[in-house]
Design an enzyme around this catalytic site. Structure first.
Site, PDB file in Angstrom:
ATOM      1  CB  CYS A 286      -0.926  -0.007   1.204  1.00  0.00           C
ATOM      2  SG  CYS A 286      -2.076  -1.382   1.193  1.00  0.00           S
TER       3      CYS A 286
HETATM    4  N1  LIG Z   1      -2.701  -6.203   2.017  1.00  0.00           N
HETATM    5  C1  LIG Z   1      -3.154  -5.149   2.673  1.00  0.00           C
HETATM    6  O1  LIG Z   1      -2.872  -4.966   3.840  1.00  0.00           O
HETATM    7  C2  LIG Z   1      -4.077  -4.139   1.996  1.00  0.00           C
HETATM    8  C3  LIG Z   1      -4.674  -3.147   2.788  1.00  0.00           C
HETATM    9  C4  LIG Z   1      -5.537  -2.240   2.183  1.00  0.00           C
HETATM   10  C5  LIG Z   1      -5.784  -2.312   0.823  1.00  0.00           C
HETATM   11  N2  LIG Z   1      -5.179  -3.279   0.067  1.00  0.00           N
HETATM   12  C6  LIG Z   1      -5.504  -3.321  -1.361  1.00  0.00           C
HETATM   13  O2  LIG Z   1      -6.316  -4.472  -1.606  1.00  0.00           O
HETATM   14  C7  LIG Z   1      -6.051  -5.016  -2.915  1.00  0.00           C
HETATM   15  C8  LIG Z   1      -5.671  -6.489  -2.793  1.00  0.00           C
HETATM   16  O3  LIG Z   1      -4.489  -6.594  -2.029  1.00  0.00           O
HETATM   17  P1  LIG Z   1      -4.003  -7.966  -1.377  1.00  0.00           P
HETATM   18  O4  LIG Z   1      -2.954  -7.584  -0.402  1.00  0.00           O
HETATM   19  O5  LIG Z   1      -5.143  -8.797  -0.910  1.00  0.00           O
HETATM   20  O6  LIG Z   1      -3.373  -8.688  -2.658  1.00  0.00           O
HETATM   21  P2  LIG Z   1      -2.901 -10.228  -2.758  1.00  0.00           P
HETATM   22  O7  LIG Z   1      -1.858 -10.261  -3.819  1.00  0.00           O
HETATM   23  O8  LIG Z   1      -2.596 -10.761  -1.417  1.00  0.00           O
HETATM   24  O9  LIG Z   1      -4.205 -10.987  -3.263  1.00  0.00           O
HETATM   25  C9  LIG Z   1      -4.775 -10.794  -4.494  1.00  0.00           C
HETATM   26  C10 LIG Z   1      -5.335 -12.116  -4.983  1.00  0.00           C
HETATM   27  O10 LIG Z   1      -6.022 -11.864  -6.207  1.00  0.00           O
HETATM   28  C11 LIG Z   1      -5.819 -12.970  -7.063  1.00  0.00           C
HETATM   29  N3  LIG Z   1      -6.118 -12.549  -8.440  1.00  0.00           N
HETATM   30  C12 LIG Z   1      -5.399 -11.764  -9.259  1.00  0.00           C
HETATM   31  N4  LIG Z   1      -6.051 -11.590 -10.431  1.00  0.00           N
HETATM   32  C13 LIG Z   1      -7.213 -12.269 -10.336  1.00  0.00           C
HETATM   33  C14 LIG Z   1      -8.322 -12.476 -11.203  1.00  0.00           C
HETATM   34  N5  LIG Z   1      -8.347 -11.945 -12.422  1.00  0.00           N
HETATM   35  N6  LIG Z   1      -9.342 -13.238 -10.770  1.00  0.00           N
HETATM   36  C15 LIG Z   1      -9.305 -13.811  -9.531  1.00  0.00           C
HETATM   37  N7  LIG Z   1      -8.293 -13.651  -8.677  1.00  0.00           N
HETATM   38  C16 LIG Z   1      -7.259 -12.880  -9.054  1.00  0.00           C
HETATM   39  C17 LIG Z   1      -4.381 -13.364  -6.794  1.00  0.00           C
HETATM   40  O11 LIG Z   1      -4.117 -14.695  -7.189  1.00  0.00           O
HETATM   41  C18 LIG Z   1      -4.288 -13.171  -5.275  1.00  0.00           C
HETATM   42  O12 LIG Z   1      -4.622 -14.354  -4.594  1.00  0.00           O
HETATM   43  C19 LIG Z   1      -4.948  -4.132  -3.493  1.00  0.00           C
HETATM   44  O13 LIG Z   1      -5.525  -3.127  -4.267  1.00  0.00           O
HETATM   45  C20 LIG Z   1      -4.304  -3.510  -2.260  1.00  0.00           C
HETATM   46  O14 LIG Z   1      -3.696  -2.262  -2.552  1.00  0.00           O
HETATM   47  C21 LIG Z   1      -4.337  -4.206   0.635  1.00  0.00           C
END
Ligand SMILES: NC(=O)c1ccc[n+]([C@@H]2O[C@H](COP(=O)([O-])OP(=O)(O)OC[C@H]3O[C@@H](n4cnc5c(N)ncnc54)[C@H](O)[C@@H]3O)[C@@H](O)[C@H]2O)c1
Length: 448
Positions: A286
């Protein structure tokens, strides 16, 4: 008999309240999986979509790939019909779809929305009347209205449009940012208010009903763009303040002042000050990334986001500063980085989590290797580290024995499982980027 008009919004709201609504969550990562489990705890039947067959298999067999999520939590959800799949055709059966896929930067430091657009293109053919679609992935203001809605409208089989006024036919779209703080045990998930911006009042009403079932407070705002900007403001605020203390830390080192003592004293002020702490550089999915989504978008409006750029400059330089300080500390004992054995303690981007993304430790290891050091690492969360988008390390975890064989032990992540007193006692030299050795007085410790 006169025909009775059915308000699809009211129907879905009732289904949400009675837990009959089927909720699909796309992206079973750090955001999507915990969210799925929260909904499942409230007796919603959840389908988790992910393109990773491996993750789908693990979840369906009651396992977990995120350290802080126990397999028992997944098994409990499985007992409540939680299933994972990579088959988008079952999207048709979902009343609500929540998108939680990655939003990284590309190699030119520009937004890479491909995960979001790929997901939306896969969902679009299955969109049906009255369905609610929510984007949670962090992104620039305008994404929901300018990217998501057009793709959903042009891609769905029934020619449906987004519903913008009460009783409008069509489907509902909202943006609601994720505000999770991994590893933070002081605030429980349900106590974190949920901001919601919808494309119409019905979308806000439905998303509020949905999130109101798992969060204590929902905060409706006037549009998806206001919600998108809210998330960015929160992350930019952190990024800029961390840059400020990172810069002041460098000055304090020159002036012989302990920045941590200063912050501890400043935070006794009961108003107008919030403590941020310096470190080896920014990490995670982030704070190092999201601000640049706004910088990029701002250019469309002939606007330069100077605070973001300056903060980025300071924070990106921190791993280089750490390596320079390590070289100086070795120099003080008549050694060079070249040829030194250096143990990096902690790979994760922050304490007590199993997330490596954008971690400054990766850059630090590469910089030390480039300068000819023999680098090792220890991190209880990573048995090995291979290669990712920005690194190629190919290393395995080194046990914490005989620390005296390293010329320097470099604390990059202050995991709470480490015994810092023992580490200082056994090491020749400790370079501490996190103030993990606070209170340990030893000439072997160098703070940076
Ligand atoms: N991790 C955090 O603490 C956090 C906090 C706030 C916001 N965010 C935001 O949330 C969003 C997700 O982050 P995250 O940390 O969960 O990411 P992550 O990489 O842990 O998880 C994303 C998942 O999406 C899957 N994926 C990708 N493309 C796909 C598709 N077309 N169809 C189905 N699945 C698909 C991936 O395989 C993965 O398992 C981002 O925009 C991030 O900026 C994350």
């Amino acid at each position: 008999m006169p025909s009775v008009l059915v308000d699809t919004c009211d129907v879905l709201k009732q289904q949400i309240e009675s837990r009959e609504a089927r909720v699909g969550i796309v992206g079973m990562g750090y955001v999507g999986l915990p969210l799925a489990l929260l909904f499942s705890n409230q007796r919603f039947r959840i389908t988790g979509f992910d393109i990773s067959e491996e993750k789908v298999g693990i979840l369906n067999s009651g396992g977990s790939y995120i350290v802080r999520i126990l397999p028992e939590e997944v098994q409990r959800a499985n007992a409540f019909e939680f299933r994972a799949t990579s088959d988008y055709s079952v999207m048709e059966d979902m009343d609500v779809v929540i998108i939680c896929v990655p939003t990284p930067l590309d190699e030119y430091h520009e937004p890479d929305l491909s995960f979001v657009t790929d997901t939306v293109k896969s969902i679009a053919p299955h969109v049906h009347e009255g369905q609610l679609i929510i984007l949670e992935s962090t992104t620039y203001p305008g994404t929901t209205e300018q990217v998501i809605v057009p793709l959903l409208e042009s891609g769905n089989r029934h020619g449906l449009k987004v519903s913008r006024r009460p009783d409008d036919p069509g489907f509902h779209v909202a943006f609601s940012p994720e505000r999770e703080d991994p590893g933070n045990e002081t605030v429980s998930r349900e106590d974190i208010p949920k901001v919601i911006g919808g494309c119409g009042p019905d979308a806000v009403k439905l998303a509020s009903a949905l999130y109101g079932s798992i969060f204590k407070r929902t905060i409706p705002v006037s549009s998806p763009a206001a919600a998108e900007m809210t998330k960015l403001l929160e992350n930019i605020y952190r990024c800029v303040n961390i840059a400020l203390v990172n810069e002041l830390k460098q000055l304090c080192i020159r002036m012989g002042i302990d920045i941590h003592e200063v912050i501890d004293a400043a935070k006794t002020k009961p108003f107008g000050f919030q403590a941020f702490y310096p470190g080896p550089g920014l990490g995670g999915h982030c704070i190092p990334i999201d601000p640049f989504y706004l910088s990029w978008k701002a250019k469309e409006y002939d606007f330069r986001t100077r605070f973001i750029e300056l903060a980025g400059e300071v924070n990106i330089a921190m791993p280089y500063f750490v390596v320079d300080q390590t070289a100086a500390a070795l120099n003080d004992v008549c050694k060079t980085i070249k040829g030194s054995k250096i143990l990096v303690l902690g790979l994760a981007y922050k304490r007590d989590i199993d997330d490596l993304r954008e971690s400054p430790s990766l850059t630090i290891i590469e910089l030390l290797r480039d300068k000819g050091a023999d680098v090792f690492y220890n991190d209880p969360y990573f048995a090995r580290v291979g290669h990712g988008r920005h690194y190629d390390l190919n290393m395995t975890n080194t046990p914490l024995d005989d620390l005296s064989r390293y010329d320097a032990v470099l604390i990059v992540t202050d995991h709470s499982s480490y015994d810092y007193r023992a580490i200082v006692e056994q090491s020749q030299l400790v370079v501490d980027t996190r103030n993990a050795t606070k209170g340990i007085v030893s000439p072997k410790v160098v703070h940076c």
